[in-house]
Design an enzyme around this catalytic site. Structure first.
Site, short mmCIF file in Angstrom:
data_model
loop_
_atom_site.label_atom_id
_atom_site.label_comp_id
_atom_site.label_asym_id
_atom_site.label_seq_id
_atom_site.Cartn_x
_atom_site.Cartn_y
_atom_site.Cartn_z
N ASP A 173 100.94 61.78 52.46
CA ASP A 173 101.83 61.26 53.49
C ASP A 173 101.13 60.86 54.76
O ASP A 173 100.05 61.35 55.05
CB ASP A 173 102.73 62.43 53.91
CG ASP A 173 104.10 62.30 53.35
OD1 ASP A 173 104.34 61.35 52.62
OD2 ASP A 173 104.93 63.17 53.66
N LYS A 224 104.74 56.55 55.30
CA LYS A 224 106.07 56.05 55.65
C LYS A 224 106.19 56.17 57.15
O LYS A 224 106.24 57.26 57.69
CB LYS A 224 107.14 56.93 55.01
CG LYS A 224 107.09 56.93 53.51
CD LYS A 224 108.32 57.56 52.93
CE LYS A 224 108.40 59.03 53.28
NZ LYS A 224 109.60 59.66 52.72
N MET A 277 112.62 64.61 63.96
CA MET A 277 112.91 63.16 63.98
C MET A 277 113.90 62.81 65.09
O MET A 277 114.79 62.00 64.89
CB MET A 277 113.51 62.73 62.62
CG MET A 277 112.60 63.01 61.46
SD MET A 277 113.45 62.87 59.86
CE MET A 277 114.43 64.36 59.82
N1 SAH Z 1 108.38 68.15 56.02
C1 SAH Z 1 108.01 68.06 57.39
C2 SAH Z 1 108.98 67.28 58.21
C3 SAH Z 1 109.06 65.84 57.88
S1 SAH Z 1 110.23 64.98 58.83
C4 SAH Z 1 107.83 69.46 57.96
O1 SAH Z 1 108.18 70.43 57.31
O2 SAH Z 1 107.31 69.57 59.06
C5 SAH Z 1 109.24 64.24 60.04
C6 SAH Z 1 109.44 64.91 61.37
O3 SAH Z 1 108.76 66.15 61.40
C7 SAH Z 1 108.88 64.15 62.54
O4 SAH Z 1 109.77 63.14 62.98
C8 SAH Z 1 108.75 65.23 63.57
O5 SAH Z 1 109.98 65.54 64.16
C9 SAH Z 1 108.34 66.40 62.70
N2 SAH Z 1 106.90 66.61 62.67
C10 SAH Z 1 106.08 66.53 61.61
N3 SAH Z 1 104.82 66.85 61.96
C11 SAH Z 1 104.87 67.16 63.27
C12 SAH Z 1 103.91 67.61 64.21
N4 SAH Z 1 102.62 67.80 63.87
N5 SAH Z 1 104.30 67.85 65.47
C13 SAH Z 1 105.58 67.68 65.84
N6 SAH Z 1 106.52 67.26 65.01
C14 SAH Z 1 106.18 67.01 63.73
#
Ligand code: SAH
Length: 513
Positions: free
Chosen positions: A41, A63, A178
């Site tokens: 990803d 994505k 998000m």
């Molecule tokens: N599966 C992922 C989430 C995916 S949705 C998880 O468990 O973290 C994508 C959202 O995750 C982004 O829009 C943001 O809100 C958050 N996100 C993912 N990585 C991040 C990071 N390193 N720091 C802050 N927000 C993050």
């Protein structure tokens, strides 16, 4: 005839964690090590791909907003297809696969196709961002619950599936995923449904990464603040009284070199330890080797000296590389440390001494001034007339030690133990950072690191690219080379060790400018 393969593969949905590559699970690493295909990803740290075998097929399924559904169906199809081929597939997903990760949908597709799968959880963004910004998501004095909520449906949907009433009442911590483009409407909804406008809020972008960015405010003003600085995704929004604890508990982004981009020009095989020291203080380290160490054209001069090692009074070693090569040749000739007999050993400084000790020998002499001049000064106190000295050295080493020892009447042999050559090119990331002027500091740990960079870039470009970049040099000789090439040295430690250089860099960026 059936098209079914004789064996089906296995698809592992692996949580990559939020950014820091150390936050993947052991099980996740084991899966990567066995992977034949990795589908990764946008949010999964690419450094993790290094765990996969060299011949694994790496497929980027990035994505970045927009065509989500179409992309998702393609990804589902790809996983099924690779599974059918009988492959070991790792689907590497940012954070945790089952938290806003569409991992559920991917598993459904696999299940329908009869492809076996396993799920390896990961540290989800909310947990990573909270830990690395010093915000406990629950705390006995403030709240006993926490909710993970999508921030994405806010703006356009007329009917929200989110129970804003329940989310807004009470004092539970709320973490939006998000939710940056919809920040204002989400904050307004919490206010409208009864949360106090004074509730503290933190936005954490790229949580757990060296580029982590945290913006704090209140429910009433965070949207304005975010807009004012153009705060961008990916970030989580943490709402609740617990955010106030960050003032006391921040530990990651208040380290002395946090977010400073530092270019390390040492040889690739020497840079690790120094890079780790800088990274430990929060720096974003870019390795930019300007030296490659290679074997001399012939080992014969060194081998001949080693065969006669018993006849020398002193062995002088002035670098960790020199030490390694010397003992490597000793072993290649079927000898070991005992061959040194009564030959005494001088190490230029503590690192070289440590490397010598690793071969079972305690150096007899380590000068207090860790350079060639220091070695010469110490020998100046001894009776060196007629002494036989072996000095295995780099091809481009300075002549200080051989010249001065000869003047003292010593008989010195200085065979080449390794050659410093220029690498074919600079790493593209380093060059890009220099061009984009995003580098805060560049480190030079020997004159050849400076010379080679000047040769690779051209002197004019070197000076131009390093305008506004703090130049850190290990010591007086390297600094002199810097100045000769038109650079101004900003950082130079009193002692020429990597530890002292690191401390001096820290001091430079900490002192008010
Ligand atoms: N599966 C992922 C989430 C995916 S949705 C998880 O468990 O973290 C994508 C959202 O995750 C982004 O829009 C943001 O809100 C958050 N996100 C993912 N990585 C991040 C990071 N390193 N720091 C802050 N927000 C993050």
């Amino acid at each position: 005839m059936s098209n079914a393969p004789c064996h089906t593969g296995m698809v592992y949905l692996v949580g990559a964690g939020p950014g820091d590559p150390g936050l993947i699970t052991l099980k996740g690493v084991e899966c990567l090590q066995r992977a034949q295909v990795v589908v990764y990803d946008y949010l999964a740290n690419e450094q993790l791909l290094a765990h996969a075998p060299d011949d694994a097929e790496l497929i980027y399924a990035g994505k970045i907003g927009g065509r989500h559904n179409q992309d998702q169906e393609e990804i589902n199809r790809l996983l099924v297809e690779k599974g059918r081929e009988g492959k070991v597939v790792v689907r590497l997903k940012g954070g945790d696969p089952f938290v806003f990760g569409r991992g559920g949908e991917e598993c459904e597709a696999l299940s329908e196709a009869g492809i076996p799968f396993r799920i390896v959880p990961g540290v989800t963004a909310a947990l990573g961002a909270a830990a690395y910004s010093g915000i406990p998501l629950t705390h006995r004095n403030f709240t006993t619950s926490v909710a993970f909520v999508t921030g994405h449906e806010g703006k356009d949907k007329s009917e929200s599936a989110i129970d804003w009433d329940r989310l807004s009442l009470g004092n539970g911590t709320v973490v939006f995923y998000m939710g940056i483009t919809t920040l204002r409407s989400n904050m307004e909804r919490l206010l409208r449904h009864g949360r106090s406008p004074r509730t503290p809020v933190a936005l954490v972008r790229w949580g757990t990464a060296p580029t982590q960015q945290v913006l704090t405010g209140t429910l009433a003003d965070i949207a304005d603040r975010a807009e004012a600085i153009g705060f961008k995704p990916p970030a989580v929004t943490i709402v609740g009284e617990v955010v106030g604890l960050r003032d006391k508990l921040a530990w990651f982004d208040n380290r002395p070199l946090f977010g400073r981009k530092i270019l390390v020009t040492r040889a690739a095989d020497q840079a690790g330890e120094f890079a780790a020291m800088l990274a430990d203080r929060g720096a974003v380290v870019l390795e930019c080797p300007t030296i490659k160490l290679v074997d001399p054209e012939s080992w014969e001069p060194l081998d001949a000296a080693i065969r006669g090692i018993g006849g020398y009074d002193w062995l002088v070693l002035t670098s960790v590389n020199g030490v390694r090569r010397f003992f490597q040749r000793l072993a290649a000739l079927g000898l070991d440390a005992r061959a040194l007999g009564t030959c005494r050993v001088c190490a230029v400084g503590p690192k070289t001494a440590e490397a010598i000790r690793a071969f079972g020998i305690s150096p007899d002499l380590v000068p207090s001034d860790y350079k060639a001049e220091g070695v010469v000064a110490e020998f100046g106190k001894l009776a060196m007339s007629g002494a036989r000295v072996l000095f295995p050295r780099a091809d481009k080493a300075r002549e200080v030690i051989p010249c001065e020892l000869k003047r003292m009447g010593a008989r010195i042999d200085s065979p080449v133990a390794y050659c410093n050559v220029m690498p074919d090119r600079l790493p593209p990331e380093a060059l890009f950072a220099l061009e984009k002027r995003t580098v805060d500091c560049i480190t030079f740990t020997s004159s050849s690191t400076v010379h080679n960079l000047a040769r690779m870039l051209g002197s004019d470009l070197l000076v131009d690219m390093l305008k506004g970049v703090a130049v850190a040099s290990i010591g007086a000789i390297t600094s002199k080379t810097c100045r000769e090439l038109g650079l101004k040295v900003d950082i130079e430690p009193a002692r020429s060790t990597l530890e002292c250089l690191t401390e001096e860099i820290e001091r430079h960026f900490h002192s008010p400018r």
